[in-house]
Design an enzyme around this catalytic site. Structure first.
Site, short mmCIF file in Angstrom:
data_model
loop_
_atom_site.label_atom_id
_atom_site.label_comp_id
_atom_site.label_asym_id
_atom_site.label_seq_id
_atom_site.Cartn_x
_atom_site.Cartn_y
_atom_site.Cartn_z
N GLU A 31 0.82 -1.30 0.01
CA GLU A 31 -0.23 0.01 0.07
C GLU A 31 0.79 1.37 0.05
O GLU A 31 0.60 2.35 -0.59
CB GLU A 31 -1.06 0.01 1.25
CG GLU A 31 -1.99 -0.99 0.95
CD GLU A 31 -3.08 -1.26 2.25
OE1 GLU A 31 -2.42 -1.45 3.36
OE2 GLU A 31 -4.21 -0.98 1.96
N GLU A 46 -4.31 -9.45 3.19
CA GLU A 46 -5.00 -9.28 4.43
C GLU A 46 -6.19 -10.21 4.62
O GLU A 46 -6.48 -10.38 5.78
CB GLU A 46 -5.49 -7.89 4.35
CG GLU A 46 -4.30 -6.68 4.54
CD GLU A 46 -3.78 -6.36 3.62
OE1 GLU A 46 -3.59 -7.00 2.39
OE2 GLU A 46 -3.11 -5.28 3.78
N1 COA Z 1 4.06 -7.98 11.47
C1 COA Z 1 4.64 -8.49 12.53
N2 COA Z 1 5.57 -9.60 12.37
C2 COA Z 1 5.48 -10.06 11.23
C3 COA Z 1 4.83 -9.72 10.22
C4 COA Z 1 4.26 -8.72 10.41
N3 COA Z 1 3.45 -8.07 9.12
N4 COA Z 1 5.36 -10.56 9.17
C5 COA Z 1 6.13 -11.49 9.44
N5 COA Z 1 6.40 -11.19 10.96
C6 COA Z 1 7.36 -11.96 11.91
C7 COA Z 1 7.03 -13.34 12.16
O1 COA Z 1 6.00 -13.40 13.27
C8 COA Z 1 8.21 -13.93 12.36
O2 COA Z 1 8.47 -13.70 13.72
P1 COA Z 1 9.23 -14.83 14.81
O3 COA Z 1 10.52 -14.84 14.21
O4 COA Z 1 9.24 -14.17 16.26
O5 COA Z 1 8.32 -15.93 14.80
C9 COA Z 1 9.31 -13.35 11.67
O6 COA Z 1 8.55 -11.82 11.14
C10 COA Z 1 9.67 -13.86 10.29
O7 COA Z 1 8.51 -14.14 9.72
P2 COA Z 1 8.32 -15.58 9.16
O8 COA Z 1 6.79 -15.75 8.40
O9 COA Z 1 8.81 -16.64 10.04
O10 COA Z 1 9.49 -15.74 7.97
P3 COA Z 1 9.60 -15.89 6.51
O11 COA Z 1 10.84 -15.46 5.80
O12 COA Z 1 8.88 -17.39 6.13
O13 COA Z 1 8.21 -15.20 5.85
C11 COA Z 1 6.81 -13.10 5.29
C12 COA Z 1 8.24 -13.72 5.81
C13 COA Z 1 7.18 -11.74 5.22
C14 COA Z 1 6.50 -13.60 3.68
C15 COA Z 1 5.74 -13.66 6.16
O14 COA Z 1 6.20 -13.69 7.30
C16 COA Z 1 4.45 -12.97 5.79
O15 COA Z 1 3.74 -13.65 4.99
N6 COA Z 1 4.09 -12.13 6.69
C17 COA Z 1 2.69 -11.75 6.74
C18 COA Z 1 2.56 -10.72 5.59
C19 COA Z 1 1.36 -10.05 5.82
O16 COA Z 1 0.12 -10.84 5.96
N7 COA Z 1 1.13 -8.93 5.81
C20 COA Z 1 -0.17 -8.16 5.54
C21 COA Z 1 -0.30 -7.74 7.05
S1 COA Z 1 -1.38 -6.08 6.95
#
Ligand code: COA
Length: 699
Positions: free
Chosen positions: A109, A129
């Site tokens: 965004e 989301e």
């Molecule tokens: N907010 C807060 N914490 C987040 C986060 C977010 N949007 N996205 C990831 N994290 C944290 C995870 O909880 C994890 O924390 P931990 O190590 O304490 O468990 C850490 O970041 C790493 O994330 P992880 O998913 O284990 O790593 P990855 O490399 O496999 O994947 C992403 C990275 C970004 C692809 C994946 O975390 C993801 O899809 N995140 C959500 C994105 C999302 O839905 N965003 C929209 C929110 S509005």
């Protein structure tokens, strides 16, 4: 300076370009400090006469991976992300986003509000989301369709589909994709735009689209949603972009975002998001290093063994598949090949990928071929004597330190381990069919399993991209044990007054992809029948028996889809209700003296949920699962419990344990012996405690 001392947003001005760097490890989530820093940086740069253009980029492994999910559900602090995005879009100087890694949710965004977007070729972008029960809340629903057109935007927003850089370029979401030098190229683009009027996404019109195609997309999304609200809300709000000016669309978007954020479905999905990431942090194993592995042996090339071999080769591990005869090996090879042919046909993998995966597999006769494997997984016939004999022969062949795993679904892992005399090396690795697709992997910790053998199971699960649930030894482990309670209540519902299609419809309305009787027809009634016959002698004669109807179906040779009949009839592949089954059910009710009465979907759902939670409470108290969240994830990822409910244990907390206890007491009254409320449930319901805080005796 360590992470916590570094400012989350820094600005370097180079050659008249303000390079705004977001630095909030691990994934640059747009938490409060990032939002405040970004707003300040953009406003300062906009009014700084030394600055001609602005570039926003992320430090570390990624651009912004979303809003900070840890802040969700708490009172929001200003500035809100929509205000930050609006300020970026309003900037009089061109603002270019430089994206690498993943730009997701709030991260995308921010980029959509910029005046141009440069993507690293390896970047992935999306608005996931809906997977958290939300819709984008900072302009995503209003800006994306203005760049990509309505139908592509629906696919990404309501479907939560992420796209790679090349596709983002095709869709009009990216302006430029670069193989290297991301920041330099973004700076050059920003400079080339300096002095020209910025192209503001919010001022663009959504391209014309066909109403028919929109309706078809909406219908497809509704069909996939299975009770989840956010995808359809996403459609509704995204559609506004074509009708309303940006400002009005943003107000409507925000209102819906806040409503969904405060709803139960988003709480359930947030629980699921964090629980999935907690699974591998098993209490007591945090500092245990796994044993190294590269070469894995699989014993047995039946459906399960072949599926496991494919899962391993897909994760770039070397696999040795062992069978007892050349004919069995050929059959196994054919199974593996047909799996890959299907994947090739559907475009999931390319020819070279397919060839590389097959090249990682060796097919061999006899256990001796496994002497150099780091992990051996047996997937032979589900019979204690067969498995014990196998472990007796395998133990002297496998190299010292190799982890020896059994893929049993129900058998006692301790008894299997004891047979080979290497119990410290033995764990259970319970895959679910098809093993290369299903994400759940139960890692069974035997009484004598070494901690580093269990940690190796966890490391293997991570490598395979599986959802690991560590569990102790019992009949059915976590998933199948709870499923047994579910199935028994489903069968009691038949005797009490419902028909199979009514129970199935109730559980599909609950959010399961398929009802229990349709699933049973698909997987085959004969397996459960054989098991019931095996266990008949040890059954409590005072307990209500659930499977009278199922037994009669099996006696008639009705084993489900494979025989053209089971709980339903299958005519040209179509499932239809069978009057004969209805008669069987009514006869059984009459035999038992049960006055059949129509139980509505709500009562069926409540009974089944209560049964699952009660069994979950026992599993927790017995130390079979380390935490309630492990039970939730096993049910969601292995059995289709709707993720938006957060799993049975989480949902029980949302509903209130005293209410669940009442439901279980009613079950006990109706179902008799074996259905007593679990002492842990009673204790927590009376003391105001929760499953999340309950200590399992496993730890
Ligand atoms: N907010 C807060 N914490 C987040 C986060 C977010 N949007 N996205 C990831 N994290 C944290 C995870 O909880 C994890 O924390 P931990 O190590 O304490 O468990 C850490 O970041 C790493 O994330 P992880 O998913 O284990 O790593 P990855 O490399 O496999 O994947 C992403 C990275 C970004 C692809 C994946 O975390 C993801 O899809 N995140 C959500 C994105 C999302 O839905 N965003 C929209 C929110 S509005």
């Amino acid at each position: 300076m360590n992470d916590s001392q570094r400012p989350p947003v820094r600005v370097n001005v180079v050659d008249g370009v303000a390079l705004v760097l977001i630095d909030n490890p691990p994934v640059n989530a747009a938490g409060h400090a990032v939002r405040a820093g970004l707003l300040d940086a953009v406003q300062r740069a906009d009014s700084d006469p030394a600055v001609k253009a602005i570039v926003i980029a992320g430090e570390g492994r990624t651009f912004v991976a979303g809003g900070d999910i840890r802040e969700f559900g708490k009172p929001p602090l200003e500035p809100h992300l929509p205000d930050v995005c609006n300020a970026i879009e309003a900037s009089r100087k061109p603002v270019v986003a430089a994206l690498h890694g993943t730009a997701l949710g709030g991260g995308l965004e921010i980029a959509l509000a910029c005046h141009a977007r440069v993507l690293d070729a390896g970047a992935r972008v999306g608005l996931p989301e809906v997977k958290l029960g939300l819709i984008p809340g900072a302009g995503g629903t209003q800006r994306l369709p203005r760049l990509t057109g309505m139908l592509n935007a629906l696919d990404m927003i309501a479907g939560g589909r992420q796209v790679k850089a090349a596709e983002a370029l095709d869709l009009g979401l990216a302006d430029l994709v670069v193989d290297s030098g991301l920041r330099e190229r973004a700076i050059a683009l920003a400079l080339s735009l300096a002095g020209k009027p910025p192209r503001r996404t919010g001022e663009l019109a959504v391209r014309e689209y066909s109403a028919g195609e929109f309706e078809a997309a909406r219908a497809a999304i509704a069909k996939k949603a299975r009770g989840q609200i956010s995808p359809l809300k996403a459609v509704e709000v995204t559609a506004l972009a074509a009708r309303l000016p940006l400002r009005e669309g943003l107000v409507r978007e925000r209102a819906m975002f806040v409503e969904l954020m405060n709803g139960a479905q988003s709480r359930g999905l947030r629980h699921t998001f964090f629980a999935e990431r907690e699974l591998s942090r098993v209490p007591g194993l945090e500092s245990v290093a796994p044993r190294g592995f590269d070469s894995i042996g699989v014993i047995g090339a039946g459906t399960m063994g072949a599926g496991i071999a494919v899962a391993l080769a897909d994760a770039a591990l070397n696999v040795i598949i062992v069978e007892t005869s050349a004919a069995a090996l050929d059959a196994g090879r054919a199974r593996v090949q047909s799996t890959y042919e299907r994947q090739l046909k559907s475009g999931r993998i390319s020819e070279p990928e397919c060839a590389a995966r097959l090249a990682r597999m060796t097919f061999a006769e006899g256990l001796e071929a496994l002497s150099s494997c780091d992990i051996v997984v047996e997937a032979v016939f589900e019979d204690m004597a067969v498995k014990q004999d196998l472990f007796r022969r395998l133990a002297p062949i496998a190299k010292p330190g190799a982890v020896l795993a059994t893929n049993t679904s129900y058998l006692d892992v301790n008894a299997i381990a004891a047979a080979g005399g290497r119990a410290r090396d033995v764990i259970g690795l319970h895959f679910f069919a098809p093993a290369n697709i299903m994400r759940l992997l139960e890692i069974v910790r035997g009484a004598d399993s070494a901690p580093d053998a269990v940690a190796t199971g966890l490391a293997l699960a991570k490598r395979l991209g599986k959802i690991p649930v560590v569990c102790g030894v019992c009949d059915g482990f976590v998933g199948n044990r709870i499923l047994a309670a579910f199935r028994q209540q489903a069968e009691f519902a038949l005797e009490d007054g419902a028909l199979p299609h009514e129970v199935d419809a109730a559980m599909e309305a609950f959010g399961f992809p398929m009802g229990p009787f349709a699933v049973s027809d698909l997987s085959g009634l004969d397996i459960g029948w054989a098991r019931r016959k095996r266990l008949a002698a040890s059954r409590d004669p005072g307990a209500r028996y659930a499977s009278r109807v199922a037994d009669k179906l099996c006696e008639m040779g009705r084993f489900g889809q494979k025989t053209g009949a089971g709980w339903y009839l299958y005519e040209n592949g179509k499932r239809v209700n069978d009057p004969l089954v209805e008669k069987l059910i009514r006869d059984v009710s009459a035999e038992l003296g049960i006055q059949r009465k129509a139980n509505g979907a709500d009562a069926i759902q409540r009974n089944i949920r209560a049964a699952m939670v009660n069994e979950g409470a026992r599993i927790l108290a017995e130390g079979i699962a380390p935490r309630a969240l492990d039970i939730d994830m096993a049910l969601i990822h292995g059995f289709g419990y709707p993720a938006w409910r957060g799993g049975p244990m989480f949902e029980a907390g949302e509903i209130g344990l005293p209410t669940i206890l009442k439901d279980v007491e009613a079950l006990h009254e109706a179902s008799g012996n074996g259905w007593e409320p679990a002492p842990l449930l009673v204790k927590l319901a009376r003391s105001g405690g929760s499953f999340a805080d309950a200590k399992s005796s496993m730890n």
